[in-house]
Motif scaffolding. Sequence first.
Motif, PDB file in Angstrom:
ATOM      1  N   TYR A  62       5.355  -0.270  -1.586  1.00  0.00           N
ATOM      2  CA  TYR A  62       4.500   0.422  -1.129  1.00  0.00           C
ATOM      3  C   TYR A  62       2.968  -0.052  -0.719  1.00  0.00           C
ATOM      4  N   GLY A  63       3.075  -1.298  -0.341  1.00  0.00           N
ATOM      5  CA  GLY A  63       1.938  -2.031   0.012  1.00  0.00           C
ATOM      6  C   GLY A  63       2.015  -3.082   0.847  1.00  0.00           C
ATOM      7  N   SER A 114       0.279  -4.320  -4.157  1.00  0.00           N
ATOM      8  CA  SER A 114       0.982  -2.971  -4.193  1.00  0.00           C
ATOM      9  C   SER A 114       0.046  -1.871  -4.707  1.00  0.00           C
ATOM     10  N   LYS A 136       0.724   0.912  -5.516  1.00  0.00           N
ATOM     11  CA  LYS A 136       1.322   2.237  -6.007  1.00  0.00           C
ATOM     12  C   LYS A 136       0.584   2.430  -7.573  1.00  0.00           C
ATOM     13  N   VAL A 147      -3.003   3.920  -7.460  1.00  0.00           N
ATOM     14  CA  VAL A 147      -2.781   5.352  -6.752  1.00  0.00           C
ATOM     15  C   VAL A 147      -2.226   6.414  -7.620  1.00  0.00           C
ATOM     16  N   GLU A 148      -1.300   6.006  -8.451  1.00  0.00           N
ATOM     17  CA  GLU A 148      -0.747   7.023  -9.138  1.00  0.00           C
ATOM     18  C   GLU A 148      -1.681   7.103 -10.580  1.00  0.00           C
ATOM     19  N   GLY A 204      -5.963   4.804   0.433  1.00  0.00           N
ATOM     20  CA  GLY A 204      -4.628   4.081   0.542  1.00  0.00           C
ATOM     21  C   GLY A 204      -5.288   2.791   1.139  1.00  0.00           C
ATOM     22  N   ASN A 262       1.231   3.461   3.763  1.00  0.00           N
ATOM     23  CA  ASN A 262       0.724   4.836   3.506  1.00  0.00           C
ATOM     24  C   ASN A 262       1.379   5.341   2.227  1.00  0.00           C
ATOM     25  N   GLN A 263       0.326   5.594   1.292  1.00  0.00           N
ATOM     26  CA  GLN A 263       0.915   5.886   0.053  1.00  0.00           C
ATOM     27  C   GLN A 263       0.790   7.420  -0.343  1.00  0.00           C
ATOM     28  N   LEU A 307       2.989   9.282  -2.937  1.00  0.00           N
ATOM     29  CA  LEU A 307       2.692   9.006  -4.362  1.00  0.00           C
ATOM     30  C   LEU A 307       1.640   9.920  -4.932  1.00  0.00           C
ATOM     31  N   TYR A 333      -4.589  12.227  -2.218  1.00  0.00           N
ATOM     32  CA  TYR A 333      -4.760  11.056  -1.215  1.00  0.00           C
ATOM     33  C   TYR A 333      -5.429  11.394  -0.095  1.00  0.00           C
ATOM     34  N   GLU A 361      -3.935   1.309   7.030  1.00  0.00           N
ATOM     35  CA  GLU A 361      -2.526   0.769   6.974  1.00  0.00           C
ATOM     36  C   GLU A 361      -2.429  -0.368   8.087  1.00  0.00           C
TER      37      GLU A 361
END
Length: 375
Positions: A52-53, A234, A236, A239-240, A251, A255-256, A259, A264, A269
């Motif tokens: 995711y990165g 990453s 991820k 973000v989470e 992000g 595109n995250q 998540l 978001y 990107e």
Amino acid sequence: MNPQFLINRRRFLQTSAGGAALGIVGSGLPLQSALAASGTIGFIYVGPKDDYGYNQAHVEGAAALKSIEGITIVEEENVPETVDVQKTMESMINLDGATLLFPTSFGYFDPHMLAMAAKFPEVQFRHCGGMWTKGKHPKNTGSYFGYIGQGQYLNGIVAGHTSKSKKIGFVAAKPIPQVLLNINSFLLGARAVDPSITCQVIFTGEWSLAVKEAEATNALVDQGADVITCHVDSPKVVVETAAGRGAFVCGYHANQSPLAPEKYLTGAEWNWANVYKMYVEKLLAEEELPNFTRGGLADGFVKMSPLGPAVSEPAKKQFDATLAEIMKGGFAVIKGPLKDNKGDVVAAEGQVFVETAPELESMDYLVEGVVGSTS
């Protein structure tokens, strides 16, 4: 490709018997002529393809080449920034016949890619993010990167409109110029909305270290940051974790939004497909490959994630207007009067550093309003 095969072929290559069995040792033939046709391109990633990165963004770019006639793509993931990457490059050249290699991680450049470039002068090497210098680095090497600070500036604008605490946060890996420019751009974008906004930065020291990334994100939220972004391989975990604590997120790399759909806001990107297609077109046309490649939003090297449901109308309006200015070219995130967070002047009144300014690629400071240190 089977990862076990990739490991075994490296070991096989390191033995003289293996080289002799392939007809390499003492053959007198160019390696790529002896083993495979031209048009084979190698991609090397420091992490997993689905992170995711950073790595996923390059994987998506490489995937855009797979339908081009005459081009074969070989890839290897989870290759550390050690002598292992030299073994991987040598393997791709000797066993796959790669004539163009993209070692994508920052630490691959010096000494690893440079060592392989000296050993294989007929092979082309292009590195993501490194500074290629004419007269200093081999002619069969080069670098490519994008002005993604433009995207972080836009992230900052949306963050500035969204933040209630007037404190935003940044989880960063290492204080190299590209990372520092992103941190500064994020804060300056937010300050284009409200000059009182501050940005706390925490460096983890590694490109990928999930535990420290989670700890840093939690620390930023604990200190009042209600919008967070990052520059790690990453995003991820950031973000989470941030969304789980109720903070909004911007992000980076890819595109995250899946998540954290509600939290978001948008994201900066990479759009590597356009860059890699340019190299391939020149390769197939037998044209000389550029040694130094840069571009931003207007050049299609960078793109923005769609605006999320939490983005306000005023934020959208300023985002769209600024994006339109950036697309015209010559946009300057760093411009005077501007001080660093130690009080020293980094841009005098009237001084402007447009995105193409080489000084930005040697940035060693954090701007006023960023809470944190490069050391």
